[in-house]
Scaffold this motif. Structure first.
Motif, PDB file in Angstrom:
ATOM      1  N   SER A  56       0.833  -1.210   0.000  1.00 43.45           N
ATOM      2  CA  SER A  56       0.000   0.000   0.000  1.00 43.45           C
ATOM      3  C   SER A  56       0.863   1.254   0.000  1.00 43.45           C
ATOM      4  CB  SER A  56      -0.948  -0.002   1.201  1.00 43.45           C
ATOM      5  OG  SER A  56      -0.233   0.130   2.416  1.00 43.45           O
ATOM      6  N   VAL A  57       1.993   1.218   0.723  1.00 46.03           N
ATOM      7  CA  VAL A  57       2.895   2.371   0.763  1.00 46.03           C
ATOM      8  C   VAL A  57       3.578   2.564  -0.589  1.00 46.03           C
ATOM      9  CG1 VAL A  57       4.948   3.369   1.832  1.00 46.03           C
ATOM     10  CG2 VAL A  57       3.286   2.155   3.243  1.00 46.03           C
ATOM     11  N   VAL A  58       4.053   1.461  -1.171  1.00 46.61           N
ATOM     12  CA  VAL A  58       4.750   1.586  -2.455  1.00 46.61           C
ATOM     13  C   VAL A  58       3.781   2.040  -3.548  1.00 46.61           C
ATOM     14  CG1 VAL A  58       4.516  -0.715  -3.534  1.00 46.61           C
ATOM     15  CG2 VAL A  58       6.650   0.536  -3.736  1.00 46.61           C
ATOM     16  N   GLY A  59       2.503   1.708  -3.397  1.00 45.69           N
ATOM     17  CA  GLY A  59       1.500   2.194  -4.353  1.00 45.69           C
ATOM     18  C   GLY A  59       1.371   3.710  -4.317  1.00 45.69           C
ATOM     19  N   VAL A  60       1.419   4.284  -3.120  1.00 47.93           N
ATOM     20  CA  VAL A  60       1.368   5.742  -2.974  1.00 47.93           C
ATOM     21  C   VAL A  60       2.613   6.380  -3.586  1.00 47.93           C
ATOM     22  CG1 VAL A  60       1.355   7.646  -1.316  1.00 47.93           C
ATOM     23  CG2 VAL A  60      -0.071   5.629  -0.904  1.00 47.93           C
ATOM     24  N   LEU A  61       3.781   5.780  -3.324  1.00 50.90           N
ATOM     25  CA  LEU A  61       5.033   6.326  -3.859  1.00 50.90           C
ATOM     26  C   LEU A  61       5.051   6.271  -5.384  1.00 50.90           C
ATOM     27  CD1 LEU A  61       7.704   4.898  -1.379  1.00 50.90           C
ATOM     28  CD2 LEU A  61       6.715   7.192  -1.435  1.00 50.90           C
ATOM     29  N   ARG A  62       4.551   5.190  -5.951  1.00 48.98           N
ATOM     30  CA  ARG A  62       4.516   5.073  -7.419  1.00 48.98           C
ATOM     31  C   ARG A  62       3.617   6.144  -8.034  1.00 48.98           C
ATOM     32  NH1 ARG A  62       3.276  -0.519 -10.003  1.00 48.98           N
ATOM     33  NH2 ARG A  62       3.943   0.668 -11.828  1.00 48.98           N
ATOM     34  N   ALA A  63       2.514   6.436  -7.365  1.00 44.75           N
ATOM     35  CA  ALA A  63       1.610   7.471  -7.881  1.00 44.75           C
ATOM     36  C   ALA A  63       2.278   8.841  -7.856  1.00 44.75           C
ATOM     37  CB  ALA A  63       0.320   7.493  -7.057  1.00 44.75           C
ATOM     38  N   ARG A  64       3.126   9.072  -6.850  1.00 44.20           N
ATOM     39  CA  ARG A  64       3.781  10.371  -6.725  1.00 44.20           C
ATOM     40  C   ARG A  64       5.014  10.484  -7.617  1.00 44.20           C
ATOM     41  NH1 ARG A  64       3.256  12.919  -0.731  1.00 44.20           N
ATOM     42  NH2 ARG A  64       4.251  14.600  -1.890  1.00 44.20           N
ATOM     43  N   GLU A  65       5.762   9.395  -7.761  1.00 44.54           N
ATOM     44  CA  GLU A  65       6.969   9.416  -8.596  1.00 44.54           C
ATOM     45  C   GLU A  65       6.997   8.171  -9.477  1.00 44.54           C
ATOM     46  OE1 GLU A  65      10.725  10.378  -6.997  1.00 44.54           O
ATOM     47  OE2 GLU A  65       9.989  12.007  -5.733  1.00 44.54           O
ATOM     48  N   PRO A  66       6.198   8.161 -10.538  1.00 44.80           N
ATOM     49  CA  PRO A  66       6.044   6.953 -11.362  1.00 44.80           C
ATOM     50  C   PRO A  66       7.296   6.549 -12.143  1.00 44.80           C
ATOM     51  CG  PRO A  66       4.892   8.820 -12.345  1.00 44.80           C
ATOM     52  CD  PRO A  66       5.339   9.261 -10.996  1.00 44.80           C
ATOM     53  N   GLU A  67       8.290   7.425 -12.232  1.00 48.77           N
ATOM     54  CA  GLU A  67       9.495   7.087 -13.000  1.00 48.77           C
ATOM     55  C   GLU A  67      10.729   6.951 -12.113  1.00 48.77           C
ATOM     56  OE1 GLU A  67       9.933   9.878 -16.160  1.00 48.77           O
ATOM     57  OE2 GLU A  67       7.982   9.408 -17.059  1.00 48.77           O
ATOM     58  N   ASN A  68      10.536   6.814 -10.815  1.00 52.68           N
ATOM     59  CA  ASN A  68      11.655   6.666  -9.887  1.00 52.68           C
ATOM     60  C   ASN A  68      12.117   5.206  -9.882  1.00 52.68           C
ATOM     61  OD1 ASN A  68      13.188   6.204  -7.450  1.00 52.68           O
ATOM     62  ND2 ASN A  68      12.422   8.159  -6.693  1.00 52.68           N
ATOM     63  N   PRO A  69      13.351   4.918 -10.355  1.00 55.27           N
ATOM     64  CA  PRO A  69      13.811   3.520 -10.450  1.00 55.27           C
ATOM     65  C   PRO A  69      13.846   2.800  -9.108  1.00 55.27           C
ATOM     66  CG  PRO A  69      15.264   4.984 -11.687  1.00 55.27           C
ATOM     67  CD  PRO A  69      14.352   5.861 -10.886  1.00 55.27           C
ATOM     68  N   VAL A  70      14.190   3.514  -8.029  1.00 52.67           N
ATOM     69  CA  VAL A  70      14.248   2.892  -6.703  1.00 52.67           C
ATOM     70  C   VAL A  70      12.858   2.409  -6.294  1.00 52.67           C
ATOM     71  CG1 VAL A  70      14.728   3.291  -4.262  1.00 52.67           C
ATOM     72  CG2 VAL A  70      16.247   4.244  -5.995  1.00 52.67           C
ATOM     73  N   ILE A  71      11.862   3.260  -6.526  1.00 58.46           N
ATOM     74  CA  ILE A  71      10.485   2.892  -6.166  1.00 58.46           C
ATOM     75  C   ILE A  71       9.988   1.747  -7.041  1.00 58.46           C
ATOM     76  CG2 ILE A  71       8.096   3.721  -6.091  1.00 58.46           C
ATOM     77  CD1 ILE A  71       9.244   6.508  -5.447  1.00 58.46           C
ATOM     78  N   LEU A  72      10.274   1.804  -8.333  1.00 57.91           N
ATOM     79  CA  LEU A  72       9.826   0.752  -9.245  1.00 57.91           C
ATOM     80  C   LEU A  72      10.447  -0.599  -8.884  1.00 57.91           C
ATOM     81  CD1 LEU A  72       9.931   2.684 -12.635  1.00 57.91           C
ATOM     82  CD2 LEU A  72       7.901   1.994 -11.348  1.00 57.91           C
ATOM     83  N   TYR A  73      11.731  -0.597  -8.538  1.00 59.71           N
ATOM     84  CA  TYR A  73      12.375  -1.853  -8.153  1.00 59.71           C
ATOM     85  C   TYR A  73      11.780  -2.386  -6.848  1.00 59.71           C
ATOM     86  CZ  TYR A  73      15.739  -5.171  -6.364  1.00 59.71           C
ATOM     87  OH  TYR A  73      16.310  -6.311  -5.833  1.00 59.71           O
TER      88      TYR A  73
END
Length: 370
Positions: free
Chosen positions: A123-140
């Motif tokens: 659920s947390v990583v879903g929020v981060l992806r919505a805010r920074e959809p092109e951040n490689p750290v978040i995507l990984y």
């Protein structure tokens, strides 16, 4: 306080710290002094000294979300796990600063991951992806969490219902990932034998049949798509696929009706808009086709086929500059797709632990814990 601010402006935090300490000694309720002192300690890596200063600032003004996030991170890094979780969970939804939001979110994910609470981490990583959809750290991070959730669900289903229709569907999905279409079709058929009413089963079998290299199997896909629609009249994807099949058979009117029906259910489906545009082109409705393709690239800017067909139509209608732009985008996304294809081929050539081995490991672990 003026001296401390002067030293901060001169990038001399070591000189600012004693001044803030002196200010706190003179005025124990000096919010700025506590907050700034805590921030300085935090960025020096002195989390033990940072935490009480940040905590005091937060008591003086409870809605300092950035301060609370820094406090949570300080607590986590100094081993105060319960306090860290409480502060990070409270601050995270209210953070406006992107950098602090990402840092605190990643810290929160680490806590959830360590506690094996993958659902909360997701659920947390879903929020981060919505805010920074092109951040490689978040995507990984998202990849790792979603992969482990998939494996966890697969293991649990393998233990509680190893011969269920759902288990055969999972096996089919795994075979599709390994490009074993024939094996996937067999598993979908077995799932169908066990429970033909399983939601989405007809559509997924149809998809596997439709991508088969065997023309005989391909020919069975249409009936399965129709069965999917019979089971669920709102299955927009099945209706869109029927449009594709109608186009393949040069049944332009039927294709137009199928794509239109799909778009009535989901107007923003880029794939259905591309299909409708193709039918409209055959019907010599070029302006309507252009409108559909423009909508498609608006909804899915990475759709190479949409850019290509839009470029062709622009050229046919005298819009040369726009046509060149669309063809350039087509080439760009086509190159990206080819590169991704190479990556995914490399990913398939690896040794993975089989489902049986994973189940055995899970059972052995549970036996030892008992």
């Amino acid at each position: 306080m003026r001296l401390a601010q002067k030293y901060i402006a001169e990038n001399k935090p070591a000189l600012a710290i004693p001044e803030y300490r002196a200010a706190v000694a003179l005025d124990p309720e000096n919010l700025d002094a506590h907050a700034n002192l805590g921030v300085l300690f935090f960025f020096q890596g002195d989390y033990t000294d940072a935490s009480p200063q940040l905590r005091t600032a937060l008591k003086l003004k409870p809605d300092l979300w950035k301060t609370q996030a820094l406090l949570g991170m300080s607590e986590k890094r100094s081993g105060q796990v319960a306090e860290a979780r409480a502060d990070l969970e409270s601050a995270f939804p209210n953070l406006k600063d992107e950098k602090i939001c990402v840092e605190s979110g990643m810290e929160l994910i680490e806590l959830d991951y360590s506690a094996n609470d993958l659902s909360r981490a997701a659920s947390v990583v879903g929020v981060l992806r919505a805010r920074e959809p092109e951040n490689p750290v978040i995507l990984y991070t998202a990849y790792r969490i979603y992969s482990e959730l998939t494996n966890e669900a697969m293991l649990s289903l393998g233990l509680v219902a190893p011969k269920s229709a759902q288990m055969h569907m999972i096996m089919a999905h795994e075979m599709e990932r390994q490009n074993d279409t024939s094996g996937a079709i067999e598993q979908y058929r077995e799932a169908m034998r066990l429970n033909a009413q399983l939601p989405g089963l007809h559509y997924e079998l149809a998809e596997a049949l439709n991508t088969s290299a065997d023309p005989a199997l391909q020919s069975e896909a249409e009936a399965e798509y129709k069965a999917a629609l019979a089971a669920n009249h709102f299955d927009e994807k099945a209706k869109c696929r029927l449009g594709d099949i109608a186009m393949k058979h040069n049944e332009i009117k039927q294709a137009y009706e199928d794509y239109s029906g799909a778009l009535a259910l989901q107007p923003d489906d880029a794939e259905a808009n591309v299909g409708l545009a193709r039918a409209l082109t055959f019907m010599n409705e070029k302006q309507k086709a252009i409108a559909a393709l423009e909508h498609a690239v608006q909804e899915d800017p990475t759709n190479a086929l949409a850019h290509y067909r839009l470029g062709l139509l622009y050229r046919q209608t005298g819009k040369t500059a726009e046509a060149n732009q669309e063809i350039a985008k087509f080439k760009q996304y086509q190159a990206i797709r080819e590169q991704l294809g190479k990556v995914f081929i490399e990913m398939r050539v690896h040794t993975t632990q089989s489902l049986n081995e994973m189940v055995d490991a899970k059972e052995e672990s549970e036996t030892q814990s008992r």
